[in-house]
Design a protein around this motif. Structure first.
Motif, PDB file in Angstrom:
ATOM      1  N   MET A 143      -0.393  52.722  73.422  1.00 12.84           N
ATOM      2  CA  MET A 143       1.002  52.676  74.392  1.00 12.84           C
ATOM      3  C   MET A 143       0.453  52.920  75.774  1.00 12.84           C
ATOM      4  O   MET A 143       1.661  52.570  76.910  1.00 12.84           O
ATOM      5  CB  MET A 143       1.466  54.191  74.098  1.00 12.84           C
ATOM      6  CG  MET A 143       1.776  54.188  72.335  1.00 12.84           C
ATOM      7  SD  MET A 143       2.751  52.818  71.837  1.00 12.84           S
ATOM      8  CE  MET A 143       2.137  52.247  70.487  1.00 12.84           C
ATOM      9  N   SER A 192      12.615  51.938  75.762  1.00  9.67           N
ATOM     10  CA  SER A 192      12.784  53.150  75.059  1.00  9.67           C
ATOM     11  C   SER A 192      13.039  54.396  75.486  1.00  9.67           C
ATOM     12  O   SER A 192      13.763  55.279  75.342  1.00  9.67           O
ATOM     13  CB  SER A 192      11.716  52.995  74.146  1.00  9.67           C
ATOM     14  OG  SER A 192      11.708  53.884  73.120  1.00  9.67           O
ATOM     15  N   ARG A 193      12.173  54.565  76.842  1.00  9.24           N
ATOM     16  CA  ARG A 193      12.394  55.822  77.648  1.00  9.24           C
ATOM     17  C   ARG A 193      13.831  55.833  77.966  1.00  9.24           C
ATOM     18  O   ARG A 193      14.300  56.967  78.028  1.00  9.24           O
ATOM     19  CB  ARG A 193      11.564  55.500  78.854  1.00  9.24           C
ATOM     20  CG  ARG A 193      10.598  56.057  79.019  1.00  9.24           C
ATOM     21  CD  ARG A 193       9.777  56.153  80.444  1.00  9.24           C
ATOM     22  NE  ARG A 193       8.248  56.468  79.936  1.00  9.24           N
ATOM     23  CZ  ARG A 193       7.991  57.539  79.534  1.00  9.24           C
ATOM     24  NH1 ARG A 193       8.686  58.507  79.417  1.00  9.24           N
ATOM     25  NH2 ARG A 193       6.479  57.525  79.370  1.00  9.24           N
ATOM     26  N   LEU A 207      10.339  54.803  66.444  1.00 11.99           N
ATOM     27  CA  LEU A 207       9.994  55.061  67.883  1.00 11.99           C
ATOM     28  C   LEU A 207       9.906  56.613  68.076  1.00 11.99           C
ATOM     29  O   LEU A 207      10.637  57.236  67.241  1.00 11.99           O
ATOM     30  CB  LEU A 207      11.262  54.372  68.877  1.00 11.99           C
ATOM     31  CG  LEU A 207      11.412  52.854  68.688  1.00 11.99           C
ATOM     32  CD1 LEU A 207      12.199  52.458  67.376  1.00 11.99           C
ATOM     33  CD2 LEU A 207      12.286  52.434  69.624  1.00 11.99           C
ATOM     34  N   TYR A 252       5.952  61.021  76.373  1.00 15.06           N
ATOM     35  CA  TYR A 252       5.295  59.818  76.152  1.00 15.06           C
ATOM     36  C   TYR A 252       5.991  58.932  75.178  1.00 15.06           C
ATOM     37  O   TYR A 252       6.599  59.788  73.915  1.00 15.06           O
ATOM     38  CB  TYR A 252       3.921  60.299  75.602  1.00 15.06           C
ATOM     39  CG  TYR A 252       3.106  61.288  76.836  1.00 15.06           C
ATOM     40  CD1 TYR A 252       2.540  60.329  77.385  1.00 15.06           C
ATOM     41  CD2 TYR A 252       3.119  62.603  76.486  1.00 15.06           C
ATOM     42  CE1 TYR A 252       1.763  61.227  78.395  1.00 15.06           C
ATOM     43  CE2 TYR A 252       2.422  63.276  77.367  1.00 15.06           C
ATOM     44  CZ  TYR A 252       1.670  62.560  78.459  1.00 15.06           C
ATOM     45  OH  TYR A 252       1.042  63.103  79.333  1.00 15.06           O
ATOM     46  N   GLN A 253       6.053  57.802  74.997  1.00 18.09           N
ATOM     47  CA  GLN A 253       6.872  56.832  74.188  1.00 18.09           C
ATOM     48  C   GLN A 253       6.230  56.358  73.366  1.00 18.09           C
ATOM     49  O   GLN A 253       4.562  55.721  73.741  1.00 18.09           O
ATOM     50  CB  GLN A 253       7.659  55.819  74.987  1.00 18.09           C
ATOM     51  CG  GLN A 253       8.836  56.523  75.829  1.00 18.09           C
ATOM     52  CD  GLN A 253       9.834  56.853  74.935  1.00 18.09           C
ATOM     53  OE1 GLN A 253      10.242  56.002  73.826  1.00 18.09           O
ATOM     54  NE2 GLN A 253      10.625  57.935  74.953  1.00 18.09           N
ATOM     55  N   PHE A 254       6.380  56.111  71.965  1.00 15.43           N
ATOM     56  CA  PHE A 254       5.367  55.408  71.181  1.00 15.43           C
ATOM     57  C   PHE A 254       6.397  54.487  70.407  1.00 15.43           C
ATOM     58  O   PHE A 254       7.497  54.994  69.983  1.00 15.43           O
ATOM     59  CB  PHE A 254       4.873  56.378  70.221  1.00 15.43           C
ATOM     60  CG  PHE A 254       3.777  57.429  70.548  1.00 15.43           C
ATOM     61  CD1 PHE A 254       4.032  58.499  71.394  1.00 15.43           C
ATOM     62  CD2 PHE A 254       2.442  57.109  70.159  1.00 15.43           C
ATOM     63  CE1 PHE A 254       3.227  59.069  71.973  1.00 15.43           C
ATOM     64  CE2 PHE A 254       1.446  57.877  70.653  1.00 15.43           C
ATOM     65  CZ  PHE A 254       1.865  59.132  71.434  1.00 15.43           C
ATOM     66  N   ILE A 255       6.014  53.322  70.237  1.00 12.52           N
ATOM     67  CA  ILE A 255       6.428  52.305  69.200  1.00 12.52           C
ATOM     68  C   ILE A 255       5.659  51.850  68.241  1.00 12.52           C
ATOM     69  O   ILE A 255       4.579  51.377  68.635  1.00 12.52           O
ATOM     70  CB  ILE A 255       7.209  51.228  69.819  1.00 12.52           C
ATOM     71  CG1 ILE A 255       8.316  51.703  71.068  1.00 12.52           C
ATOM     72  CG2 ILE A 255       7.778  50.299  69.010  1.00 12.52           C
ATOM     73  CD1 ILE A 255       8.880  50.287  71.871  1.00 12.52           C
ATOM     74  N   LYS A 315       5.371  46.414  76.746  1.00 10.57           N
ATOM     75  CA  LYS A 315       5.265  47.458  77.859  1.00 10.57           C
ATOM     76  C   LYS A 315       6.821  47.592  78.434  1.00 10.57           C
ATOM     77  O   LYS A 315       7.392  48.619  78.513  1.00 10.57           O
ATOM     78  CB  LYS A 315       4.539  46.838  78.883  1.00 10.57           C
ATOM     79  CG  LYS A 315       3.238  47.453  79.075  1.00 10.57           C
ATOM     80  CD  LYS A 315       2.337  46.977  80.203  1.00 10.57           C
ATOM     81  CE  LYS A 315       2.796  46.808  81.524  1.00 10.57           C
ATOM     82  NZ  LYS A 315       1.589  45.941  82.445  1.00 10.57           N
ATOM     83  N   SER A 341       9.446  47.082  76.367  1.00 12.25           N
ATOM     84  CA  SER A 341      10.078  47.661  75.258  1.00 12.25           C
ATOM     85  C   SER A 341       9.902  49.286  75.301  1.00 12.25           C
ATOM     86  O   SER A 341      10.898  50.061  75.193  1.00 12.25           O
ATOM     87  CB  SER A 341       9.571  47.405  73.941  1.00 12.25           C
ATOM     88  OG  SER A 341      10.127  46.134  73.662  1.00 12.25           O
ATOM     89  N   LEU A 342       8.596  49.726  75.808  1.00 12.97           N
ATOM     90  CA  LEU A 342       8.527  50.999  75.805  1.00 12.97           C
ATOM     91  C   LEU A 342       9.298  51.813  77.061  1.00 12.97           C
ATOM     92  O   LEU A 342       9.785  52.615  76.884  1.00 12.97           O
ATOM     93  CB  LEU A 342       6.939  51.199  76.224  1.00 12.97           C
ATOM     94  CG  LEU A 342       6.066  51.152  75.088  1.00 12.97           C
ATOM     95  CD1 LEU A 342       4.530  50.856  75.510  1.00 12.97           C
ATOM     96  CD2 LEU A 342       6.070  52.347  74.265  1.00 12.97           C
TER      97      LEU A 342
END
Ligand SMILES: Cc1ncc(COP(=O)(O)O)c(C=O)c1O
Length: 383
Positions: free
Chosen positions: A234, A47-48, A202, A57-60, A41, A43-44
């Motif tokens: 996610m 990443s934002r 990502l 929306y973020q995806f890893i 969480k 990391s997301l």
């Protein structure tokens, strides 16, 4: 095996920090343990920050950069959709191929070698009104050519076209703010400017991109690469979909923390400085950088070796005598060009080491007298 004292300056993967290496060397942990999903969480969120994304929306997802490209293509495109694809090198061509595999009709603009796409040509094409999606590469690693993401996104938006940017060789090194750009999908890989190990892709998606996927008439023809299937994961990483590459995710998390600590603006400035100094050093030797002046990238550089020399031999001298790993030209250019990744953790010291070693390596097989590249680059590397 690469010695930790050697420099990995190929166009990805790149040198890992000791923090990232230590994070990956932790004992295997469960992918459903609270520690893992708390880390994921975070990391997301990191990443934002990396993408400059507050609105999307973020995806890893476990998988290389190509998974991010293909997931975007298969989730957005329906059979028969028209796609305009910009090919500034091999990876642009890969995007066209992926779109075709998933049933799209692809119209490709292939740019002259070393040139970014001419925006007027893109505008003229998009004005035809038939295209659903514009695919383009931020920095094509095969040529080192950088496109203008902002201009291409604007043209796409003005014409009601969904924009998808492959920034595998950009995000984390080349300036990019997802919210300001308004690109519908930006995707990257973990192993380049982010300086994490390979194995994670990502993505940042706009609400519009997600909306288009949700309103499709036909089902998404993939299990793993269906972004709608990943969305709940996610939102709540406790949900199991597939087993993530835990060790890669630990390394990525640490690399993202390091990016936050450096500050993304500082990181972009560092990349710009080292990219500029490297190119200036190369040109001081009388060598030609492949991308035209308005198409160069802060993350990678492709350049011609002197006539009568062989890129493979220079590459081998750098490796065996100086412990520096760089890449040969892509495909047909393997004997005439060299490629360098100056991203992630690359420092001013690394640039000086590479330029100095390159001068010595070149002096063995050409008339180049060592000294000029380092002399030219040094002042540009000073803060
Ligand atoms: C610009 C670009 N796009 C896509 C890819 C594909 O990424 P991967 O090799 O991680 O699948 C690469 C890899 O080098 C790349 O440089």
């Amino acid at each position: 095996m690469i010695d930790p004292d050697e420099l990995l300056m190929i166009p990805g993967p790149t040198t890992l920090s000791s923090r990232v290496r230590s994070a990956m060397a932790r004992p295997q942990q469960s992918h459903v343990a609270p520690e893992f999903y708390e880390m994921f969480k975070e990391s997301l969120e990191l990443s934002r920050y990396l993408f400059g994304d507050r609105s999307g929306y973020q995806f890893i997802i476990t998988g290389s950069g190509t998974i991010g490209m293909e997931a975007s293509a298969v989730s957005l495109l329906e059979p028969g959709d028209n796609v305009l694809s910009i090919e500034t090198g091999y990876f642009g061509h890969r995007f066209s191929t992926l779109a075709e595999i998933h049933g799209a009709k692809v119209d490709a603009i292939v740019t002259p070698l070393g040139e970014r796409v001419n925006q007027e040509i893109v505008e003229k094409k998009l004005k035809q009104g038939k295209f659903k999606v514009l695919l383009f590469t931020h920095v094509d690693t095969s040529t080192s050519v950088m496109n203008d993401v902002s201009a291409l996104t604007r043209i796409a938006k003005d014409n009601g076209v969904i924009s998808v940017c492959d920034s595998v060789c950009g995000v984390g090194g080349a300036r990019l703010v997802f919210d300001e750009l308004g690109t519908d999908i930006v995707l990257t890989g973990s192993q380049k400017a982010i300086a994490a190990p390979p194995g994670a892709t990502l993505l940042a998606l706009s609400t519009h991109a997600l909306d288009v996927m949700e309103k499709r008439k036909t089902p998404i023809a993939s299990y793993y690469m269906n972004l709608l299937r990943w969305k709940p994961v996610m939102d709540d990483p406790k949900i199991y979909l597939t087993t993530p590459a835990v060790q890669v995710m630990l390394g990525l998390h640490e690399a993202l923390l390091e990016i936050k600590e450096e500050g993304i603006e500082n990181r972009w400035t560092r990349h710009e400085r080292i990219g500029q100094a490297f190119r200036a050093g190369i040109e001081a030797l009388g060598l030609k950088v492949l991308p035209k002046e308005n198409s160069t990238a802060s993350t990678v550089t492709t350049f011609y070796v002197p006539q009568g020399t062989n890129a493979g031999e220079i590459q081998e001298t750098l490796r065996s005598q100086f412990g520096i790993h760089i890449a040969r030209g892509f495909g047909d250019w393997k004997d005439t060009m060299l490629r360098v990744g100056h991203f992630g953790n690359t420092s001013a010291t690394d640039i000086i080491a590479l330029l100095g070693s390159l001068e010595l390596a070149l002096a063995k097989s050409s008339k180049i007298a060592p000294g000029k590249a380092v002399e030219k680059a040094m002042p540009l590397l000073e803060r």
